[in-house]
Design an enzyme around this catalytic site. Structure first.
Site, PDB file in Angstrom:
ATOM      1  N   VAL A   1       0.842  -1.191   0.000  1.00 43.35           N
ATOM      2  CA  VAL A   1       0.000   0.000   0.000  1.00 43.35           C
ATOM      3  C   VAL A   1       0.885   1.252   0.000  1.00 43.35           C
ATOM      4  O   VAL A   1       0.617   2.213  -0.723  1.00 43.35           O
ATOM      5  CB  VAL A   1      -0.973  -0.005   1.202  1.00 43.35           C
ATOM      6  CG1 VAL A   1      -1.721   1.311   1.322  1.00 43.35           C
ATOM      7  CG2 VAL A   1      -1.951  -1.168   1.077  1.00 43.35           C
ATOM      8  N   HIS A   2       1.932   1.218   0.789  1.00 43.71           N
ATOM      9  CA  HIS A   2       2.870   2.335   0.873  1.00 43.71           C
ATOM     10  C   HIS A   2       3.497   2.614  -0.501  1.00 43.71           C
ATOM     11  O   HIS A   2       3.636   3.769  -0.903  1.00 43.71           O
ATOM     12  CB  HIS A   2       3.948   1.996   1.903  1.00 43.71           C
ATOM     13  CG  HIS A   2       4.955   3.066   2.129  1.00 43.71           C
ATOM     14  ND1 HIS A   2       4.651   4.294   2.672  1.00 43.71           N
ATOM     15  CD2 HIS A   2       6.297   3.081   1.889  1.00 43.71           C
ATOM     16  CE1 HIS A   2       5.752   5.020   2.758  1.00 43.71           C
ATOM     17  NE2 HIS A   2       6.764   4.312   2.285  1.00 43.71           N
TER      18      HIS A   2
END
Length: 105
Positions: free
Chosen positions: A76-77
Site C-alpha cells: 500500500v505504501h
C-alpha cells in the site's frame, strides 16, 4: 511477501521517490530561472515515473494472470508513493510553466 515481491515493491518505492526528487530539483531550478535545467530534471522525473509505472503494470499483469500478491502495508505504501509522485509531477510542470510565463514578461 516473498523476496521477489519485496524487491518489486521496493523498486516501485525507489522509482517513485526518484521521480519526485527530480521534480523537486526541477521546480527549484525553475524558481531560479534556470529553465533548461528544469526541463532536464523533468525529463529525468518522467523517466523514473515510467519505470515506477512499469513496475506497477507488472504487478497488475501478474494479478490479472492469477498470480495473486498478498496486500501488505508495504505494498500500500508503494502505491501511495507512486500516486503522490504522479500528482507532484503534474503540479510541478504547471508551476514551471507559470514561472516561465512570469519570467518572459
Amino acid at each position: 511477501m516473498n523476496d521477489e515481491q519485496l524487491q518489486v515493491v521496493m523498486g516501485l518505492i525507489m522509482n517513485a521517490g526518484n521521480a519526485k526528487a527530480e521534480a523537486v530539483a526541477a521546480l527549484t531550478a525553475a524558481k531560479e530561472g534556470n529553465f533548461i535545467l528544469a526541463e532536464e530534471k523533468m525529463i529525468a522525473a518522467n523517466e523514473a515515473l515510467v519505470e515506477a509505472h512499469n513496475v506497477q503494470t507488472g504487478l497488475l499483469t501478474a494479478e490479472a494472470s492469477g498470480d495473486h500478491t498478498t496486500v501488505t502495508l508495504l505494498m500500500v505504501h508503494s502505491q501511495d508513493h507512486l500516486m503522490n509522485a504522479i500528482s507532484y509531477l503534474g503540479l510541478t510542470q504547471e508551476l514551471i510553466d507559470l514561472y516561465h510565463r512570469l519570467d518572459s514578461k
